[in-house]
Design a protein around this motif. Sequence first.
Motif, PDB file in Angstrom:
ATOM      1  N   PRO A   4       2.736  18.660  -8.585  1.00 35.39           N
ATOM      2  CA  PRO A   4       2.691  17.309  -8.019  1.00 35.39           C
ATOM      3  C   PRO A   4       3.062  16.264  -9.084  1.00 35.39           C
ATOM      4  O   PRO A   4       2.804  16.445 -10.273  1.00 35.39           O
ATOM      5  N   ILE A   5       3.686  15.206  -8.623  1.00 33.83           N
ATOM      6  CA  ILE A   5       4.082  14.131  -9.533  1.00 33.83           C
ATOM      7  C   ILE A   5       2.901  13.191  -9.700  1.00 33.83           C
ATOM      8  O   ILE A   5       2.348  12.696  -8.709  1.00 33.83           O
ATOM      9  N   PRO A   6       2.489  12.947 -10.948  1.00 36.46           N
ATOM     10  CA  PRO A   6       1.349  12.051 -11.177  1.00 36.46           C
ATOM     11  C   PRO A   6       1.602  10.661 -10.583  1.00 36.46           C
ATOM     12  O   PRO A   6       2.725  10.156 -10.602  1.00 36.46           O
ATOM     13  N   GLU A   7       0.550  10.061 -10.065  1.00 34.73           N
ATOM     14  CA  GLU A   7       0.639   8.738  -9.446  1.00 34.73           C
ATOM     15  C   GLU A   7       1.219   7.708 -10.420  1.00 34.73           C
ATOM     16  O   GLU A   7       2.024   6.861 -10.032  1.00 34.73           O
ATOM     17  N   GLU A   8       0.821   7.766 -11.678  1.00 33.92           N
ATOM     18  CA  GLU A   8       1.338   6.804 -12.660  1.00 33.92           C
ATOM     19  C   GLU A   8       2.854   6.928 -12.794  1.00 33.92           C
ATOM     20  O   GLU A   8       3.569   5.926 -12.881  1.00 33.92           O
ATOM     21  N   LEU A   9       3.366   8.152 -12.807  1.00 36.97           N
ATOM     22  CA  LEU A   9       4.809   8.376 -12.889  1.00 36.97           C
ATOM     23  C   LEU A   9       5.494   7.813 -11.640  1.00 36.97           C
ATOM     24  O   LEU A   9       6.532   7.151 -11.734  1.00 36.97           O
ATOM     25  N   GLN A  10       4.915   8.051 -10.494  1.00 38.02           N
ATOM     26  CA  GLN A  10       5.477   7.514  -9.249  1.00 38.02           C
ATOM     27  C   GLN A  10       5.500   5.980  -9.275  1.00 38.02           C
ATOM     28  O   GLN A  10       6.486   5.358  -8.876  1.00 38.02           O
ATOM     29  N   ARG A  11       4.411   5.395  -9.746  1.00 41.48           N
ATOM     30  CA  ARG A  11       4.319   3.929  -9.834  1.00 41.48           C
ATOM     31  C   ARG A  11       5.394   3.392 -10.775  1.00 41.48           C
ATOM     32  O   ARG A  11       6.088   2.418 -10.454  1.00 41.48           O
ATOM     33  N   LEU A  12       5.555   4.023 -11.931  1.00 47.95           N
ATOM     34  CA  LEU A  12       6.571   3.578 -12.890  1.00 47.95           C
ATOM     35  C   LEU A  12       7.978   3.727 -12.324  1.00 47.95           C
ATOM     36  O   LEU A  12       8.827   2.858 -12.508  1.00 47.95           O
ATOM     37  N   ARG A  13       8.213   4.812 -11.622  1.00 49.58           N
ATOM     38  CA  ARG A  13       9.534   5.014 -11.013  1.00 49.58           C
ATOM     39  C   ARG A  13       9.816   3.957  -9.943  1.00 49.58           C
ATOM     40  O   ARG A  13      10.948   3.464  -9.823  1.00 49.58           O
ATOM     41  N   ARG A  14       8.813   3.601  -9.156  1.00 53.54           N
ATOM     42  CA  ARG A  14       9.003   2.539  -8.154  1.00 53.54           C
ATOM     43  C   ARG A  14       9.336   1.219  -8.846  1.00 53.54           C
ATOM     44  O   ARG A  14      10.203   0.465  -8.398  1.00 53.54           O
ATOM     45  N   SER A  15       8.645   0.956  -9.939  1.00 55.67           N
ATOM     46  CA  SER A  15       8.912  -0.261 -10.699  1.00 55.67           C
ATOM     47  C   SER A  15      10.343  -0.252 -11.247  1.00 55.67           C
ATOM     48  O   SER A  15      11.061  -1.268 -11.160  1.00 55.67           O
TER      49      SER A  15
END
Length: 103
Positions: A4-15
Amino acid sequence: MSPPIPEELQRLRRSIDNLDAALVHILAERFRATRQVGLIKARQGLPPVDPAREARQAARLRALAEAADLDPDFAVALLQSVMAEVVRQHERIAREEGRRRAF
């Protein structure tokens, strides 16, 4: 199955995705303005390239990049790429305006 992709990584990618979209829109706005500059230059018989302004802009961007903790060489290279496209547009506009005047 991938982990699973960590939430922090997902948040940074969205940013990052949002910032990329903003960059595209900012570039589009910049090119709308430079097209108007190209029209003015063509109608006034001014050359598409202003080396003195380009040099001033490169120095200004270098200083801004340093203040923002961004590699100044990268910032200048990016500006040079954008300016090269602007010059191509200005040359095209000058040709088109020249053809319009011929009629």
